[in-house]
Design an enzyme around this catalytic site. Sequence first.
Site, PDB file in Angstrom:
ATOM      1  N   HIS A 113     -15.466  -4.715  -5.699  1.00 26.08           N
ATOM      2  CA  HIS A 113     -14.745  -5.165  -6.899  1.00 26.08           C
ATOM      3  C   HIS A 113     -14.768  -6.697  -6.876  1.00 26.08           C
ATOM      4  O   HIS A 113     -14.766  -7.297  -5.803  1.00 26.08           O
ATOM      5  CB  HIS A 113     -13.311  -4.638  -6.792  1.00 26.08           C
ATOM      6  CG  HIS A 113     -12.475  -4.815  -8.014  1.00 26.08           C
ATOM      7  ND1 HIS A 113     -11.886  -6.012  -8.345  1.00 26.08           N
ATOM      8  CD2 HIS A 113     -12.112  -3.940  -8.976  1.00 26.08           C
ATOM      9  CE1 HIS A 113     -11.186  -5.860  -9.459  1.00 26.08           C
ATOM     10  NE2 HIS A 113     -11.310  -4.614  -9.876  1.00 26.08           N
ATOM     11  N   ASP A 190     -10.370  -3.421   1.499  1.00 30.37           N
ATOM     12  CA  ASP A 190      -9.788  -3.292   0.165  1.00 30.37           C
ATOM     13  C   ASP A 190      -9.500  -1.802  -0.026  1.00 30.37           C
ATOM     14  O   ASP A 190     -10.414  -1.012  -0.270  1.00 30.37           O
ATOM     15  CB  ASP A 190     -10.791  -3.834  -0.857  1.00 30.37           C
ATOM     16  CG  ASP A 190     -10.434  -3.462  -2.289  1.00 30.37           C
ATOM     17  OD1 ASP A 190      -9.450  -2.729  -2.505  1.00 30.37           O
ATOM     18  OD2 ASP A 190     -11.165  -3.895  -3.196  1.00 30.37           O
ATOM     19  N   GLN A 193      -8.520   1.850  -3.874  1.00 30.01           N
ATOM     20  CA  GLN A 193      -8.859   3.190  -4.374  1.00 30.01           C
ATOM     21  C   GLN A 193      -8.590   4.284  -3.343  1.00 30.01           C
ATOM     22  O   GLN A 193      -8.681   5.468  -3.662  1.00 30.01           O
ATOM     23  CB  GLN A 193     -10.341   3.242  -4.791  1.00 30.01           C
ATOM     24  CG  GLN A 193     -10.664   2.377  -5.992  1.00 30.01           C
ATOM     25  CD  GLN A 193     -10.019   2.871  -7.286  1.00 30.01           C
ATOM     26  OE1 GLN A 193      -9.694   4.050  -7.431  1.00 30.01           O
ATOM     27  NE2 GLN A 193      -9.828   1.979  -8.232  1.00 30.01           N
ATOM     28  N   LYS A 216      -1.847   1.769  -8.601  1.00 32.57           N
ATOM     29  CA  LYS A 216      -2.836   2.853  -8.488  1.00 32.57           C
ATOM     30  C   LYS A 216      -2.279   4.001  -7.651  1.00 32.57           C
ATOM     31  O   LYS A 216      -2.908   5.045  -7.515  1.00 32.57           O
ATOM     32  CB  LYS A 216      -4.124   2.323  -7.857  1.00 32.57           C
ATOM     33  CG  LYS A 216      -4.841   1.302  -8.740  1.00 32.57           C
ATOM     34  CD  LYS A 216      -6.132   0.871  -8.107  1.00 32.57           C
ATOM     35  CE  LYS A 216      -6.645  -0.442  -8.661  1.00 32.57           C
ATOM     36  NZ  LYS A 216      -7.212  -0.342  -9.998  1.00 32.57           N
ATOM     37  N   CYS A 356     -15.381  -4.299 -13.140  1.00 32.51           N
ATOM     38  CA  CYS A 356     -15.246  -5.482 -12.266  1.00 32.51           C
ATOM     39  C   CYS A 356     -16.177  -5.373 -11.063  1.00 32.51           C
ATOM     40  O   CYS A 356     -15.797  -5.740  -9.938  1.00 32.51           O
ATOM     41  CB  CYS A 356     -13.803  -5.686 -11.807  1.00 32.51           C
ATOM     42  SG  CYS A 356     -12.666  -5.963 -13.153  1.00 32.51           S
TER      43      CYS A 356
HETATM   44  C1  PLP Z   1     -11.589  -1.276  -5.347  1.00 32.13           C
HETATM   45  C2  PLP Z   1     -10.648  -2.202  -6.065  1.00 32.13           C
HETATM   46  N1  PLP Z   1     -10.330  -3.365  -5.510  1.00 32.13           N
HETATM   47  C3  PLP Z   1      -9.483  -4.226  -6.096  1.00 32.13           C
HETATM   48  C4  PLP Z   1      -8.920  -3.942  -7.310  1.00 32.13           C
HETATM   49  C5  PLP Z   1      -7.995  -4.946  -7.927  1.00 32.13           C
HETATM   50  O1  PLP Z   1      -6.703  -4.469  -7.945  1.00 32.13           O
HETATM   51  P1  PLP Z   1      -5.525  -5.288  -8.674  1.00 32.13           P
HETATM   52  O2  PLP Z   1      -6.042  -5.596 -10.049  1.00 32.13           O
HETATM   53  O3  PLP Z   1      -4.381  -4.333  -8.689  1.00 32.13           O
HETATM   54  O4  PLP Z   1      -5.272  -6.505  -7.879  1.00 32.13           O
HETATM   55  C6  PLP Z   1      -9.229  -2.748  -7.941  1.00 32.13           C
HETATM   56  C7  PLP Z   1      -8.665  -2.439  -9.275  1.00 32.13           C
HETATM   57  O5  PLP Z   1      -9.288  -1.870 -10.117  1.00 32.13           O
HETATM   58  C8  PLP Z   1     -10.112  -1.837  -7.295  1.00 32.13           C
HETATM   59  O6  PLP Z   1     -10.434  -0.678  -7.856  1.00 32.13           O
END
Ligand code: PLP
Length: 398
Positions: A113, A190, A193, A216, A356
């Site tokens: 992401h 990270d 998910q 999430k 993203c």
């Molecule tokens: C794998 C992953 N990392 C990071 C994020 C970013 O999360 P946040 O926007 O809650 O900071 C997301 C959100 O879609 C994600 O799916």
Amino acid sequence: MRLRDQFPLLTSDPKLHYLDSGASSQMPSAVIEAVTRFETTQRANVHRGVHRLAEAATAAYEGGRDEIAQFFSARRDEIVFTAGTTAAINLVAHSFGDALAPGDEIVVSELEHHSNIVPWQMLRDRRGLVLKVLQVTDEGRIDLAALDRVLTKKTRLIALAHCSNVTGAVVDLARVVEAAKSVGAAVLVDGAQRVPHGPLDIPALGVDFYAFSGHKMYAPHGIGVLWGRHSRLEAMPPFMGGGDMIRSVTFEKTIYAPPPTRFEAGTPNVSGVIGLGAACHWMSGLDWTRIAQEEMRLTGRLLDGLAQVPDLRVLGPLGLQQRIGVVSFALGQAHPHDIAQILDRHGVACRGGHHCAQPLMERFDLPGTTRATIAPYSEDGDIDALLTGLDEARRLFA
Ligand SMILES: Cc1ncc(COP(=O)(O)O)c(C=O)c1O
């Protein structure tokens, strides 16, 4: 009772097929009620007050930290509250990253992401580092076979997604940790998910940092966690300065509070923490063996259905091993936004776009994909509605 019945938004609209939990999940009544209780009976600022309400708010807030720590088998002083995954990764990029030296290397992957790419690029440019990228296999997995080639004695950090928000692939963290140890690098995961899909013993993963978002995992927006191994957090300076994160302040010198307070400057998202604590409590009461089986059954059903659609390409593993129920696909030349709009006419909420993850889209030569996410409240009817909507999309775009 259907799990769906615990979600007011879903019960308020029986025609809704919510398959966008990868973006934000829905919240169960238990979480909404905990937040409402705080806002209507305990609302006050935390830590600073001595009146009854302030003490009740502080107890509820710190109780949330306890609940979250327990759910993830972590020490409470290893739970740092942030605004979400993005904020957690940026915190590490500053507090850990700014101590790195020019020429030091950071490794990410092609499927990350943007929130696990851009902070490292910014750090690279600030500190003169080298950013290396693990490629993605045709199946949509990080190519861990390349780790040995990519890691060097200068690797300081490997930053990877536990589960891809596009392909649903789950990474073999044990292998990453072993490789990182062999060169003395830290590992940041990270987990955005991964966390909605059941309890997790974070310290047992052997990683150094684990970032995730509340929204999430059935909790409010704007709250997230950076879990950091205590020895790491203790060695790191704060990222932001301000109230609450200090032990003492004079104009000559400020002595910082120990972690996690050191990293929590300013008034925190009190109701967010209480909501996230309630979400952890709610999750710990569920039968995750059964939910995981059901999520995989529905994912299999979706993949089988998609396999029948002519000119449709699934981006990610076609089997059910080492994956979560995040399923992305491209239909001929149709734009994913158009598909998502047609699906919306069938009551199906799906995400269309680059998610993203533009470097991954480039890897597969696509402008974007349509993504459906299976959650604990997903049902057969949601998959049926998606496949019916796709049938219409195919006829329109064929
Ligand atoms: C794998 C992953 N990392 C990071 C994020 C970013 O999360 P946040 O926007 O809650 O900071 C997301 C959100 O879609 C994600 O799916």
